[in-house]
Design an enzyme around this catalytic site. Sequence first.
Site, PDB file in Angstrom:
ATOM      1  CB  ALA A 116      -1.993  -4.473   7.214  1.00  0.00           C
ATOM      2  CB  THR A 142      -0.375   3.947   0.462  1.00  0.00           C
ATOM      3  OG1 THR A 142      -1.706   4.120   0.896  1.00  0.00           O
ATOM      4  CG2 THR A 142      -0.344   3.877  -1.035  1.00  0.00           C
ATOM      5  CB  THR A 161       0.194  -2.039   4.159  1.00  0.00           C
ATOM      6  OG1 THR A 161       0.599  -1.821   2.805  1.00  0.00           O
ATOM      7  CG2 THR A 161      -1.318  -1.984   4.238  1.00  0.00           C
ATOM      8  CB  CYS A 163       2.730  -4.823   2.615  1.00  0.00           C
ATOM      9  SG  CYS A 163       3.501  -3.343   1.941  1.00  0.00           S
TER      10      CYS A 163
END
EC number: 3.4.25.2
Length: 176
Positions: free
Chosen positions: A161, A5, A167, A164
């Site tokens: 995003a 997350t 994400t 990672c």
Amino acid sequence: MFHATTIVAVKKGESVAIAGDGQVTFSQNMIMKSTAKKVRKLYNGKVLVGFAGSVADAITLCEKFEEKLEQNSGNLQKSVVELAKEWRQDKVLRRLEALMVVADKDHLFVVSGSGEVVEPDDNIAAIGSGGPYALAAARALLQSTDLSAAEIARKALEIAASICVYTNNNITVLEL
């Protein structure tokens, strides 16, 4: 560090926004869900919260935090300090693995189970596996653009995003 997350919050002027991605990762190697909602409005829509970590733990802490807000008539500062204290001292709660970012129009805090309550100097907070990327992106956007808090939060999360693997681009943005 909590995988799966990324949450980023930005306070700019009279506005505050929080954004979270939708990915839930199971056992560090399998995407279980891509549309989770990890940001919420609490206390009659006056407080924003985002969480990273174990889903069940985060929900438990979110409920505890909402109780603290009710007990303290929405006083965010007092509520986060009481939550952190209880989280650290309670035998059951201290085993919960999560981090929270909470904000209202006046304050922005990162809260952890080890008792930390941190109000960032630059009015930007980011947690989770993509947190460092989102934080760097949000700082750069805040310093070099005229984007709103919500736009900065969304763009910072989009950048995280793209870097990672824990994400995703299914982003929820809430704003006060």
